[in-house]
Design a protein around this motif. Structure first.
Motif, PDB file in Angstrom:
ATOM      1  N   TRP A   1     -42.365 -40.219  -5.845  1.00 13.96           N
ATOM      2  CA  TRP A   1     -42.320 -39.335  -4.599  1.00 13.96           C
ATOM      3  C   TRP A   1     -43.663 -38.867  -4.295  1.00 13.96           C
ATOM      4  O   TRP A   1     -44.660 -39.374  -5.173  1.00 13.96           O
ATOM      5  CB  TRP A   1     -41.245 -38.335  -4.313  1.00 13.96           C
ATOM      6  CG  TRP A   1     -40.772 -38.034  -3.145  1.00 13.96           C
ATOM      7  CD1 TRP A   1     -40.851 -36.737  -2.592  1.00 13.96           C
ATOM      8  CD2 TRP A   1     -40.135 -38.802  -2.117  1.00 13.96           C
ATOM      9  NE1 TRP A   1     -40.260 -36.643  -1.262  1.00 13.96           N
ATOM     10  CE2 TRP A   1     -40.213 -37.953  -0.940  1.00 13.96           C
ATOM     11  CE3 TRP A   1     -39.923 -40.200  -1.910  1.00 13.96           C
ATOM     12  CZ2 TRP A   1     -39.374 -38.498   0.260  1.00 13.96           C
ATOM     13  CZ3 TRP A   1     -39.559 -40.570  -0.731  1.00 13.96           C
ATOM     14  CH2 TRP A   1     -39.417 -39.831   0.442  1.00 13.96           C
ATOM     15  N   GLY A   2     -44.022 -37.746  -3.680  1.00 13.12           N
ATOM     16  CA  GLY A   2     -45.370 -37.162  -3.652  1.00 13.12           C
ATOM     17  C   GLY A   2     -46.217 -38.124  -2.918  1.00 13.12           C
ATOM     18  O   GLY A   2     -46.060 -38.981  -2.315  1.00 13.12           O
ATOM     19  N   ARG A   3     -47.672 -37.831  -3.497  1.00 19.18           N
ATOM     20  CA  ARG A   3     -48.729 -38.623  -2.883  1.00 19.18           C
ATOM     21  C   ARG A   3     -48.579 -40.035  -3.199  1.00 19.18           C
ATOM     22  O   ARG A   3     -49.142 -40.849  -2.532  1.00 19.18           O
ATOM     23  CB  ARG A   3     -49.912 -37.897  -3.689  1.00 19.18           C
ATOM     24  CG  ARG A   3     -51.510 -38.474  -2.961  1.00 19.18           C
ATOM     25  CD  ARG A   3     -51.651 -38.201  -1.550  1.00 19.18           C
ATOM     26  NE  ARG A   3     -52.774 -38.644  -1.086  1.00 19.18           N
ATOM     27  CZ  ARG A   3     -52.987 -39.070   0.096  1.00 19.18           C
ATOM     28  NH1 ARG A   3     -52.248 -39.008   0.821  1.00 19.18           N
ATOM     29  NH2 ARG A   3     -54.080 -39.634   0.455  1.00 19.18           N
TER      30      ARG A   3
ATOM     31  N   GLU B   1     -46.748 -41.775  -0.643  1.00 16.89           N
ATOM     32  CA  GLU B   1     -47.139 -41.852   0.700  1.00 16.89           C
ATOM     33  C   GLU B   1     -48.479 -42.930   0.608  1.00 16.89           C
ATOM     34  O   GLU B   1     -48.474 -43.866   1.534  1.00 16.89           O
ATOM     35  CB  GLU B   1     -48.243 -40.580   0.983  1.00 16.89           C
ATOM     36  CG  GLU B   1     -47.374 -39.388   0.930  1.00 16.89           C
ATOM     37  CD  GLU B   1     -47.914 -38.122   1.125  1.00 16.89           C
ATOM     38  OE1 GLU B   1     -49.527 -38.106   0.836  1.00 16.89           O
ATOM     39  OE2 GLU B   1     -47.535 -37.076   1.036  1.00 16.89           O
TER      40      GLU B   1
ATOM     41  N   SER C   1     -38.602 -37.863  -8.761  1.00 15.32           N
ATOM     42  CA  SER C   1     -39.796 -37.196  -8.047  1.00 15.32           C
ATOM     43  C   SER C   1     -40.715 -36.787  -9.126  1.00 15.32           C
ATOM     44  O   SER C   1     -41.123 -35.717  -9.022  1.00 15.32           O
ATOM     45  CB  SER C   1     -38.953 -36.091  -7.196  1.00 15.32           C
ATOM     46  OG  SER C   1     -38.424 -35.318  -7.922  1.00 15.32           O
TER      47      SER C   1
ATOM     48  N   MET D   1     -43.090 -35.239   0.073  1.00 11.38           N
ATOM     49  CA  MET D   1     -44.058 -36.097   0.438  1.00 11.38           C
ATOM     50  C   MET D   1     -44.315 -35.967   2.036  1.00 11.38           C
ATOM     51  O   MET D   1     -43.241 -35.512   2.833  1.00 11.38           O
ATOM     52  CB  MET D   1     -43.655 -37.770   0.122  1.00 11.38           C
ATOM     53  CG  MET D   1     -42.663 -38.371   0.967  1.00 11.38           C
ATOM     54  SD  MET D   1     -42.593 -39.996   0.786  1.00 11.38           S
ATOM     55  CE  MET D   1     -43.925 -40.828   1.860  1.00 11.38           C
TER      56      MET D   1
END
Ligand SMILES: NC(=O)c1ccc[n+]([C@@H]2O[C@H](COP(=O)([O-])OP(=O)(O)OC[C@H]3O[C@@H](n4cnc5c(N)ncnc54)[C@H](OP(=O)(O)O)[C@@H]3O)[C@@H](O)[C@H]2O)c1
Length: 338
Positions: A210-212, A215, A239, A245
């Protein structure tokens, strides 16, 4: 008897004398042989898990392997805090126990089941992998990601792409069968392009980060996807890179993207139990994907905070013997190496 005990959420447990377990109706006492330390266990012990509470004191440890009074080896699929498996003996609902197939080492089973089940359930119950499909494992260098690379191929994926931030871990993922890798390093635009080049045709993403990184991966796939109507099934499993995100709404309109999660709340207890039994039966033919570090439960306080190499995992063994010495020595070696 002794157990690991957490007295303050987020603090390492202490090895303490505790009362013997008192089994309720339908429960039996199991002598513990191995219980692994992994993110869910830490999350429960910090009060931060979405299914956990904040009752204290708590005994950490979610699953593990033990011996019944009849002598059979059993896998314990999960205890609800404040009960946990990092104890010499635990009381467990008898109906939940799963026999361990002959010849499997308790430490291997205790270490393998959580990471492997994350991939097994995500692939079979959530993504419903079909033979020949292409799978991107986002976060392929950790214990769960390595298991995901192995199990996706075992379950018929045509191709696996491994993404992670550790170059050596990505080499391991290649050795496990990943056809391509994406290194999560460098400017965002470069990483996005790398995802576009390696995984634009992915059918399934198993996302442990997840997170950057998520993206960049989704952006890269959608920018370079030849056929936007080809469904991308994105399964959110962990995560490790962050709880949030940014998800621009246009990404969900410019292509056919299905996003779902896979965790303790997204599958019924009966289906989870069936999956774990299937996976246990499959374990004898699946070699471990990471390094196992057995540590005596008596050393839980210091081992709890010890950083390990990527892909390594501590498993607490309440009993002593040979393992006691090899575990402590191995842990010292790992501390020196990190
Ligand atoms: N839903 C489920 O059923 C389920 C089951 C098991 C695990 N999980 C979740 O899946 C995740 C991974 O679990 P695990 O057992 O594999 O843990 P692990 O063995 O500790 O591995 C953690 C992984 O996350 C990576 N990582 C951490 N921070 C990162 C960042 N900022 N950017 C990129 N990569 C980062 C690590 O990379 P390095 O290798 O470079 O350190 C490593 O690959 C955790 O969030 C865990 O809670 C979910």
């Amino acid at each position: 008897m002794h157990a690991a005990v957490v007295h303050a959420l987020g603090q390492p447990p202490r090895y303490e004398s505790v009362p013997e377990p008192a089994p309720a109706a339908g429960e039996v006492v199991v002598e513990m042989l191995a219980a692994a330390l992994y993110p869910l266990v830490r999350s429960f012990a910090s009060g931060g898990h979405y299914t956990g509470g904040d009752a204290l004191p708590l005994v950490p440890g979610f699953d593990g392997v033990g011996r019944t009074t009849e002598g059979g080896l059993v896998y314990i699929p999960g205890l609800e805090p404040p009960r946990g498996t990092m104890a010499e003996r635990v009381a467990v609902p008898a109906a939940s126990l799963m026999p361990v197939p002959d010849g499997l080492d308790p430490a291997v089973v205790a270490t393998a089941m959580n990471p492997a089940s994350s991939a097994w359930i995500a692939l079979r119950e959530r993504a419903r992998l079909r033979g020949g499909e292409s799978v991107l494992v986002l976060g392929a260098t950790g214990n769960a990601g390595r298991a995901a690379v192995r199990l996706a191929l075992d379950q018929g994926a045509g191709q696996v792409v491994a993404a992670g931030r550790d170059p050596l871990g990505l080499q391991d993922a290649s050795a496990l069968g990943a056809a391509r890798t994406v290194l999560l390093d460098g400017p965002g635009a470069e990483v996005t392009d790398a995802f576009g080049a390696a995984a634009a045709d992915a059918d399934i993403v198993l996302d442990y980060l997840w997170g950057r990184p998520a993206e960049l991966a989704l952006d890269g796939i959608l920018r370079h996807r030849a056929d936007p109507t080809r469904t991308l099934r994105w399964v959110q499993v962990g995560s490790a890179a962050g709880p949030d995100m940014t998800l621009p709404s246009a990404w969900l309109r410019k292509a056919d993207v299905d996003i779902c999660g896979s965790g303790l709340g997204s599958i019924s207890a009966a289906r989870r139990s069936a999956c774990l039994r299937e996976l246990l039966a499959r374990l004898p033919s699946l070699a471990p994907t990471g390094e196992i570090v057995p540590v005596p439960l008596a050393e839980v306080h210091t081992a709890w905070e010890t950083p390990l190499r990527s892909g390594s995992r501590i498993v607490f063994v309440p009993a002593g013997g040979e393992e006691r010495h090899s575990g402590a020595a191995q842990l010292r070696k790992d501390r020196e190496a990190v």
